[in-house]
Design a protein around this motif. Structure first.
Motif, PDB file in Angstrom:
ATOM      1  N   ASP B 345      28.872  -4.071   6.549  1.00 54.46           N
ATOM      2  CA  ASP B 345      28.008  -3.419   7.526  1.00 54.46           C
ATOM      3  C   ASP B 345      27.068  -2.368   6.932  1.00 54.46           C
ATOM      4  OD1 ASP B 345      29.252  -4.968   9.462  1.00 54.46           O
ATOM      5  OD2 ASP B 345      30.789  -3.458   9.841  1.00 54.46           O
ATOM      6  N   ARG B 346      27.235  -2.055   5.657  1.00 50.68           N
ATOM      7  CA  ARG B 346      26.413  -1.030   5.008  1.00 50.68           C
ATOM      8  C   ARG B 346      24.927  -1.230   5.276  1.00 50.68           C
ATOM      9  NH1 ARG B 346      23.856  -0.408  -0.510  1.00 50.68           N
ATOM     10  NH2 ARG B 346      23.772  -2.668  -0.342  1.00 50.68           N
ATOM     11  N   PHE B 347      24.443  -2.419   5.009  1.00 51.71           N
ATOM     12  CA  PHE B 347      23.018  -2.730   5.102  1.00 51.71           C
ATOM     13  C   PHE B 347      22.518  -2.585   6.546  1.00 51.71           C
ATOM     14  CE2 PHE B 347      19.327  -5.531   4.880  1.00 51.71           C
ATOM     15  CZ  PHE B 347      18.918  -5.534   3.543  1.00 51.71           C
ATOM     16  N   SER B 348      23.232  -3.192   7.468  1.00 50.27           N
ATOM     17  CA  SER B 348      22.793  -3.174   8.877  1.00 50.27           C
ATOM     18  C   SER B 348      22.895  -1.801   9.500  1.00 50.27           C
ATOM     19  CB  SER B 348      23.621  -4.160   9.705  1.00 50.27           C
ATOM     20  OG  SER B 348      23.224  -5.473   9.407  1.00 50.27           O
ATOM     21  N   LEU B 349      23.949  -1.069   9.146  1.00 47.69           N
ATOM     22  CA  LEU B 349      24.096   0.274   9.712  1.00 47.69           C
ATOM     23  C   LEU B 349      22.958   1.168   9.266  1.00 47.69           C
ATOM     24  CD1 LEU B 349      27.946   0.837   9.403  1.00 47.69           C
ATOM     25  CD2 LEU B 349      26.606   0.928  11.519  1.00 47.69           C
ATOM     26  N   LEU B 350      22.579   1.069   8.001  1.00 47.86           N
ATOM     27  CA  LEU B 350      21.497   1.918   7.510  1.00 47.86           C
ATOM     28  C   LEU B 350      20.185   1.537   8.170  1.00 47.86           C
ATOM     29  CD1 LEU B 350      20.816   4.246   5.605  1.00 47.86           C
ATOM     30  CD2 LEU B 350      20.085   2.528   3.951  1.00 47.86           C
ATOM     31  N   TYR B 351      19.986   0.235   8.361  1.00 50.99           N
ATOM     32  CA  TYR B 351      18.757  -0.189   9.025  1.00 50.99           C
ATOM     33  C   TYR B 351      18.732   0.288  10.475  1.00 50.99           C
ATOM     34  CZ  TYR B 351      14.847  -2.634  10.820  1.00 50.99           C
ATOM     35  OH  TYR B 351      13.636  -2.873  11.390  1.00 50.99           O
ATOM     36  N   SER B 352      19.820   0.030  11.161  1.00 51.15           N
ATOM     37  CA  SER B 352      19.844   0.283  12.600  1.00 51.15           C
ATOM     38  C   SER B 352      19.787   1.772  12.918  1.00 51.15           C
ATOM     39  CB  SER B 352      21.118  -0.337  13.201  1.00 51.15           C
ATOM     40  OG  SER B 352      21.134  -0.201  14.600  1.00 51.15           O
ATOM     41  N   LYS B 357      15.917   3.825  14.264  1.00 52.14           N
ATOM     42  CA  LYS B 357      15.887   5.087  15.004  1.00 52.14           C
ATOM     43  C   LYS B 357      14.869   6.075  14.432  1.00 52.14           C
ATOM     44  CE  LYS B 357      20.326   4.754  17.240  1.00 52.14           C
ATOM     45  NZ  LYS B 357      21.707   5.267  17.415  1.00 52.14           N
ATOM     46  N   GLY B 358      14.059   5.624  13.491  1.00 54.28           N
ATOM     47  CA  GLY B 358      12.971   6.471  13.010  1.00 54.28           C
ATOM     48  C   GLY B 358      13.379   7.590  12.068  1.00 54.28           C
ATOM     49  N   ARG B 359      14.607   7.514  11.532  1.00 53.60           N
ATOM     50  CA  ARG B 359      15.025   8.592  10.628  1.00 53.60           C
ATOM     51  C   ARG B 359      14.529   8.386   9.207  1.00 53.60           C
ATOM     52  NH1 ARG B 359      20.860   8.006  13.337  1.00 53.60           N
ATOM     53  NH2 ARG B 359      20.959   9.949  14.512  1.00 53.60           N
TER      54      ARG B 359
END
Ligand SMILES: [Zn+2]
Ligand SMILES: [Zn+2]
Ligand SMILES: [Zn+2]
Ligand SMILES: [Zn+2]
Ligand SMILES: [Zn+2]
Ligand SMILES: [Zn+2]
Ligand SMILES: [Zn+2]
Ligand SMILES: [Zn+2]
Lengths: 471, 471, 471, 471
Positions: B345-352, B357-359
């Motif tokens: 989930d590393r990749f998707s969590l960072l993207y999402s 979320k614009g961070r």
């Protein structure tokens, strides 16, 4: 029309790789290994060369009136010299006057450039006051005319200097309109006092230009601008940062999350205050504002480029002949026109002193000299990158070639070089503007007037992810 | 074998543009607009997708013994899950034992991976002590065997913890050999004392895992590691940074010009200390070291990613079943195996949580999740980029697709998810490893064992400008 | 017995005023203008003199074994020299040994002092390990025996060095008991490694003592101690701070509200690293730990005294003969006994270099040299002030007298002076200890053994407002 | 006339001890144990009391015109209230007008005070512009008339606000003349803009006073003043510091060695922004400039007092009736007269909230409330200390007595209290001014007009060591 660049090493702000590059018309069409040559109209050999995106100089003053005279270089000589030096886009400062419509100035600037520019160009708009008239003009200037950056002067008292109310309202308005506010950050009040004191004491030589503009005056104004921008939650770009004091203010504000950016210029990385002490009036050649600083600030600036506290390199090109212009101030340093010739050497100086000496990396160089400015000033992704679909603004740069900078060999109209005799490593060999070769093997082969005015996007508008429409 | 990816939006660490991408064999051959399809064996449609370089996870623990048990996921389940998640390269920690040859451990790690890995992999080498034997083995390990990063633990007293003499000598040696030193930075002595005190006072629940590892213990150790690295003039990489106190130390050292890097992990960006207080023994699912922190540290970490104080995202994948493994610590939090499942989930969590979320920006995302790690760990330019000549490790990522993370749907062997029920925006659709599709439309179609061991270059060796030989 | 000091200028940590001072027995009875002389047994003329509270030296090593030898000066020669120099109280370090009862050491130290001390004295207790036996002894040592400060060494690996667990537990325990923890803050592991490397490379001269103990090793350890103290919410006193790096750590921790204090010593304010490079073995005279630093650190230390980042001045008196002791290290700098003679000159050096040169104020001087140490170490208000009811420990100091420091004229047993030939402005003329003149017109007129052991109060116990009972 | 204070506990900025105190005429003659009573005219029992030096309030506005009205309290009611509260000296701000001689204002201020003041007083001089006339008047004002501090406003645009040129020249001049420059540090331009915006949007309630004067506007101006003072190498005193942002700027400048001082006021330590949101127009009672801040700033200010980042406590007394004056702004917050009544409660609030709650020490209290101001403003050693030879300005303070602050019981003319109903611990019982009892057992027994104008010494002139003439 198809052109193929073979055998080069492509360098972007993040990547470095060997590949050929195919241009169709004005844009980059393909990047690949040993691309097919059939149907290609022109083959350009880039063996031994880096293939860089064309340089973007976000800070020039061409054909600009100042202190009763006008800069020696105009949009023709200035942009030809820029092209020689590897720069394919400039953004020039359009100076406005109080109580006159902004459009008066914008039209004047369009006239200065039209038919003369050898490369593409945009304008920043100076804001000297905010009133109803100004507020009425601004929205269309940003949204329709493509001028999405404003310049505010915190120095030059009684001339360009705006007060904090004007700066703060400009920041607030810019946030609303999507423009980036640029500041010349020196405390003009302090400088005005110190200058008068110096003259009273009979201190008229060029060195007093530097001594009456201390680093504290720049550090203070930089901090003030950063704090006003943070309070307004707006975006800020500090031009020509010269000293540790100012770097520190920007770094601190960025650490707090502020949307703040800093530019320095090659002269501050390479020259120092001692130049203003040269015998006779020679020091006048080195009169910039802010002034050249003591040598230790060079290290601070290089470190700031390396660690990301500063993000771009502008030239602040603003040339005046030593004979006939600079000498207006021979008896009074305050009358020396401020500025110097640097548009041509910006790219090479940063490469030679930065990359070749190991102070910055190759990809960092590209970001500093081109990509970051394209993104900040609404030119990306047409400008500032080697990428499929982008304008084919390209520099073939020979990193092994050495040459000596000199007024005898430069391509500006001005009569001296601030870097006279300095040897640099690496030189632009061939330069393309929108697919067309304008400098071939170090000879200008273009036509003045080919450069087009660039309507720039709003601040932040094109960085985002919306190329596939998800935001 | 030629494959063509059409209609996607290519995203690199600096650029974003629409283009097709041609793969020949294992590498990227061409990038262009509407590339010709003749001779192409397979066409992959990337409409609506970002075309990212495959993720690089620089921090995994697969098939690792810990506290009398072994991580549930090994190189097979772990790397298949990684591939599902958009990661095409991992670097796993090879744990050594004192007084045994380093090669004993290296050979053991090669055995764990061989025939199982679904994606390419490398190893970091743990250094627990320095003596003549170690000093004799190290040079060839770096130069011949391609293991160019060392890991030193400042915590886990009486187990992995090395003293400052060992850390300092490792830094000194690493500089000489061209290796990057990684530290787990927590003050193990302080933690050991606090842990014993807690147990003495009958505090055995999972939350005490967090309370006995305070942020000060991480901040202190991080500062210490930075100062030792600065003194040794060596390079340092701080793994799994979790808190403002540690970020501050790294930022300060970098500001001084130190060659220091910091990694954080998705769990610290998304979860917080309160999870350890869940009813019953549920908190054990969230036992990482360093522990999850109070919520405000999430902001500090996001800001650090945005401002460049931290530069990479590792997973620290280290999974243990809730039933049968985590419950070793049901009566004593110190016996709970540390770590959790996160590689997928590393990749998707960072993207999402980041991009959507614009961070952080899209290009920043690529740098964090892939490019920077490739550069730091000697994998670039084969890995970590979409560039002609690079390995075709590619992720087609659909930014619009949403899905819910869950142990029911993940591809790890472990029996729970720390992100159970969390909805993410964006998902990897198709993944290629060295040109071959290993995940097609969210289904693994590869063969375990296809992943190859990566001999990595020395630290810094491949970043430089020498592709055309000028340095 | 009544004594009257007439015509002096009384100076306290906050005030300066002309007044007479009447002593009855051992304490100060009255302060006033032209006090009556009837009934007075002895009149002391202080014309032209400052009337200071007697100096308090919180950092001495008398009669101390070190590296196979013993300091040249013991409690007799050391305290007589101290008295000459204007110091009327010392606190000496009682060194303990692992696995032996603490009381073995305390009793030994009482024996060293008894019958010899010319002035009052207290002891700090070294903590080298924490175990049940230590924990059992400590409470009574603080509460009954009046030893309310503990010393922990972070350097001298394999000799005095304690690990972080010991330091942290000592801090925790000290908070509970009301003791102040003092640290020698250098990273002993790093120094141990650098020392071995230097010897391996044949670097044996005194200068390598300095070069193997870099400022970073002190800065790091100081920061670590501060962070552990903050985490333990305990009190900390960093002895012999020598450099900007360490000052910065203390200042930052204090800014955060931590209860942390810092001491420097005259040698670091006045001497510098270049002394260790003197021809032949001469440099051995200047071997202190931490070592003398490069000259710019002197400015940092003076500024720290001025701005309150450091609060006390200790001597770190620890004298070894140049002939017969220092020369143990003639072939190996690690065998040079560390330390030097300074107990006598501490007071005058701080006055001459500090007050007379305008670096610190007169009241600040009193606080640094006397009052603050009295408050921190539980001696106030009996010691450290000119106030009614306080012990009449008084120095009549002639600020106009000049003299030259020299081994020929000092009153220590050791055979050299580190300040040989240095001219100082201001000199103690007459010194009283508990009302009795022990130095009259620069001649010792006391009797060794008159000095009494001082049972000190708990940390913080006597600063408070409870003299009228309201808390 | 001889008076004897018996049985008290004397407290100075560094010491605390039990002693009697003999006053002869206007000055302190003796301090001692059980002083003889023969020949004494009046015996004052101080049992259970602290004997403090009289408070010095360096920041008052009595009988001051502001916004078309005049402060309710004048030199009579104001100084009687001050005396009740334990303050025996004030320094009031003499407001000048542009283009009028400074002496016009000074004479007006002398008239306001003469025959009315119950305690001693001095004046600060406002500088609104610098021109030849001003430059001609200033030297004698400092050297002959004893007005050695100048006030510059960075806020109140179009009213008091001076530009940076004026501030910088004032700093430069002050250095030359030996005066201390005081600044009201808020960015008036920013506030002016925000205020106009608020009114445009119909935001007229008292809370908008606070919301249009953000902490950033104070932080920025404070930093600017510090940087200008550093550049001018002059001395600076920042009045009424209210927030962390401003504290940080002062602390940083002091760390660099700048001669900069900061004052806060009890209202900022005790009240907060939420008071301005009280129902109806009640919030107007709490309109100060700078405004009350969010609660967390109170902690920052207490920490700043504790760590020495701020050094004095002023009241900024400036009272307007709620009925008839504050209500000028009932429809427009910008018309609410700024300021409130606080001169009487300054001393007690600092004691009760500071000392009694353990936030600051007893000696620190004396320094903050009296001694430091005496030293900074050229009143020491006549004022600000309990020392032989000093003026007998003395407060007998009962630390056990409790009372409730209220407009019903205060001694000001104004019709409300900002601290209505607040219970404080400790109260001044008896107050002496130059030896004479003016408040006995909480009743004013003096005569208005007894207070004398204080010619103050130049900045720094009397701190030094020259009482015995060595400098
Ligand atoms: Zn400019
Ligand atoms: Zn410019
Ligand atoms: Zn770890
Ligand atoms: Zn790990
Ligand atoms: Zn020591
Ligand atoms: Zn010592
Ligand atoms: Zn004010
Ligand atoms: Zn005021």
């Amino acid at each position: 029309m198809k052109r193929l660049i073979q055998n080069g090493t492509i360098v972007t702000a993040s990547d470095t790789y060997k590949a050929d590059l195919l241009i169709e018309g004005e844009t980059i069409a393909q990047i690949g290994q040993q691309l097919a040559v059939q149907g290609v109209d022109e083959i350009i050999d880039a063996s031994g060369c880096f293939v860089f995106p064309g340089g973007i100089d976000p800070h020039t003053h061409l054909d600009m009136p100042f202190g009763g005279t006008v800069t020696k270089d105009d949009f023709e000589t200035g942009t030809i010299a820029a092209a020689y030096g590897g720069t394919t886009t400039i953004i020039d400062f359009c100076l406005t006057e109080k109580e006159k419509p902004l459009h008066t100035a914008i039209e004047a600037w369009h006239k200065k450039a039209a038919g003369k520019a050898a490369i593409d160009y945009g304008f920043h708009l100076m804001i000297g006051e905010i009133n109803e008239a100004v507020l009425n003009e601004l929205p269309a200037i940003v949204s329709t005319e493509g001028i999405s950056s404003f310049k505010v002067f915190m120095a030059y008292k009684h001339v360009f200097q705006a007060d904090d109310a004007t700066l703060f309202e400009t920041l607030t308005k810019a946030k609303e309109l999507g423009a980036l506010v640029m500041v010349h950050a020196e405390n003009g009040d302090v400088i005005d006092y110190l200058t008068k004191q110096a003259l009273k004491e009979g201190k008229t030589a060029p060195i007093y230009h530097a001594l009456t503009r201390p680093v504290e005056a720049e550090g203070e104004a930089t901090g003030r601008a950063c704090q006003l921008a943070s309070l307004a939650q707006s975006q800020l770009y500090v031009v020509h940062v010269t000293c540790q004091e100012a770097v520190q203010q920007i770094a601190e504000a960025r650490k707090q999350g502020a949307d703040i950016w800093g530019e320095t210029c090659p002269q501050y990385l390479v020259l120092d205050e001692s130049m203003l002490r040269k015998p006779g009036f020679e020091g006048a050649k080195y009169v910039w504002s802010p002034p050249l600083r003591e040598k230790q600030h060079q290290d601070a600036l290089w470190k700031a480029l390396k660690t990301g506290a500063l993000q771009t390199i502008g030239s602040d090109q603003c040339s005046f002949d030593f004979a006939g212009q600079k000498d207006l101030g021979v008896n009074d340093f305050t009358k020396i026109p401020n500025g110097g010739p640097i548009i041509e050497d910006r790219f090479s100086l940063l490469y030679s002193e930065g990359v070749a000496k190991g102070r910055i990396g190759l990809n960092e160089f590209v970001d500093l000299v081109s990509t970051r400015a394209a993104k900040l000033f609404g030119l990306y992704p047409k400008k500032g990158c080697i990428a499929v679909g982008a304008d084919a603004d390209i520099v073939l740069f020979d990193p092994q070639a050495e040459r000596v900078l000199s007024a005898r060999t430069h391509h500006l109209a001005v009569d001296y070089s601030a870097f006279e005799g300095m040897r640099v490593k690496g030189t632009p060999r061939t330069v393309l503007s929108r697919g067309k070769v304008i400098v071939r093997d170090q000879t200008y082969v273009g036509t003045p007037g080919e450069g087009a005015f660039l309507k720039r996007a709003r601040y932040g508008e094109l960085w985002t992810n919306d190329l596939v429409g998800q935001r």
